[in-house]
Motif scaffolding. Structure first.
Motif, PDB file in Angstrom:
ATOM      1  N   PHE A  46      42.166  37.911  35.365  1.00  0.00           N
ATOM      2  CA  PHE A  46      41.115  37.094  35.970  1.00  0.00           C
ATOM      3  C   PHE A  46      41.134  35.621  35.554  1.00  0.00           C
ATOM      4  N   ALA A  64      41.664  38.736  41.640  1.00  0.00           N
ATOM      5  CA  ALA A  64      42.542  38.923  40.488  1.00  0.00           C
ATOM      6  C   ALA A  64      42.815  40.399  40.253  1.00  0.00           C
ATOM      7  N   GLU A  65      43.842  40.663  39.472  1.00  0.00           N
ATOM      8  CA  GLU A  65      44.164  42.028  39.052  1.00  0.00           C
ATOM      9  C   GLU A  65      44.291  42.989  40.232  1.00  0.00           C
ATOM     10  N   VAL A  69      39.152  42.483  40.318  1.00  0.00           N
ATOM     11  CA  VAL A  69      38.125  41.486  40.063  1.00  0.00           C
ATOM     12  C   VAL A  69      38.099  40.512  41.230  1.00  0.00           C
ATOM     13  N   TYR A  71      35.987  36.997  42.660  1.00  0.00           N
ATOM     14  CA  TYR A  71      35.039  35.920  42.372  1.00  0.00           C
ATOM     15  C   TYR A  71      34.823  35.105  43.641  1.00  0.00           C
ATOM     16  N   VAL A  76      30.707  37.470  40.445  1.00  0.00           N
ATOM     17  CA  VAL A  76      31.913  38.202  40.056  1.00  0.00           C
ATOM     18  C   VAL A  76      31.691  39.681  40.358  1.00  0.00           C
TER      19      VAL A  76
END
Length: 229
Positions: A46, A64-65, A69, A71, A76
């Motif tokens: 992240f 992310a990931e 995750v 945002y 989040v």
């Protein structure tokens, strides 16, 4: 003048130098000056894409990931639990293997929802252990990602689009790996750089002649100022 289309950009293999390691600084100005939202969708932990957005100077719209995750710039969202991935790590290490990043392991230190294993490590036992815990292993070419089977980049991009009003039919995505396929499926136009794996190439609308950032820069030049990619 017609507005730029929204962008969805992977990092590793897509914004990197032609030799394949490190961000290519040539992408910074075109991305910073893009007149539509830019979503960074990556398998990295992240903090990395958030920092990239911060230093480039664009709003922090991040997946992310591999979708674990998300945002939106305001909130989040965590779509997976890292506990099962941690259990896989413990069992993998107990079997005599390592994650392959050294003692400090900055690759995993800040991960919230998955674990990444160096591609130099044995993947067979990793997959067997992950399956016993109900997880999957995704080979992105840069790491083996041990993750929940449900989250993916495409779902994360859709979450961001819902929050910041991005027209995904008008969006352009660029990527290089199997983890970009879910993103390619939800945008209006998708491009795989020449160094992409076969899954990404098969799913993309176009396969580029250029590798890494060379390919991505060619896309940005091609679609700039066009609402219809």
């Amino acid at each position: 003048m017609t507005a730029d289309p929204p962008l969805v950009l992977d990092i590793d293999g897509t914004l990197t130098r032609p030799e394949g390691w490190g961000l290519d600084p040539r992408v910074f100005d075109p991305v910073r000056n893009w007149e539509a939202p830019v979503v960074i969708a990556t398998g990295k932990a992240f903090p990395y894409p958030v920092a990239l957005c911060h230093f480039v100077g664009i709003p922090e719209l991040v997946v992310a990931e591999n979708g674990g995750v998300v945002y939106t710039g305001d909130d989040v969202y965590f779509t997976a639990d890292r506990e099962a991935a941690r259990a896989v790590t413990e069992e993998y290490r107990a079997a005599g293997y390592a994650l392959g990043w050294g003692e400090e392991d900055t690759v995993n230190r800040w991960r919230e929802t998955e674990i990444a294993v160096n591609v130099d490590q044995p993947v067979g036992p990793l997959k067997e252990i992950a399956a016993r815990h109900g997880l999957e292993v995704i080979d992105t070419g840069y790491a083996y990602h041990v993750k929940d089977v449900d989250p993916n980049k495409g779902d994360g991009v859709e979450t961001i689009a819902d929050h910041v009003d991005i027209d995904l039919e008008a969006a352009v995505a660029v990527g290089d790996s199997i983890n970009d396929v879910s993103t390619f499926e939800i945008v209006g136009r998708s491009f795989a750089v020449a160094n992409a794996d076969e899954a990404a190439k098969s799913a993309a609308d176009d396969v580029l002649e250029g590798i890494h950032a060379d390919g991505t820069l060619s896309v940005l030049e091609r679609v700039r100022g066009s609402s219809v990619p």
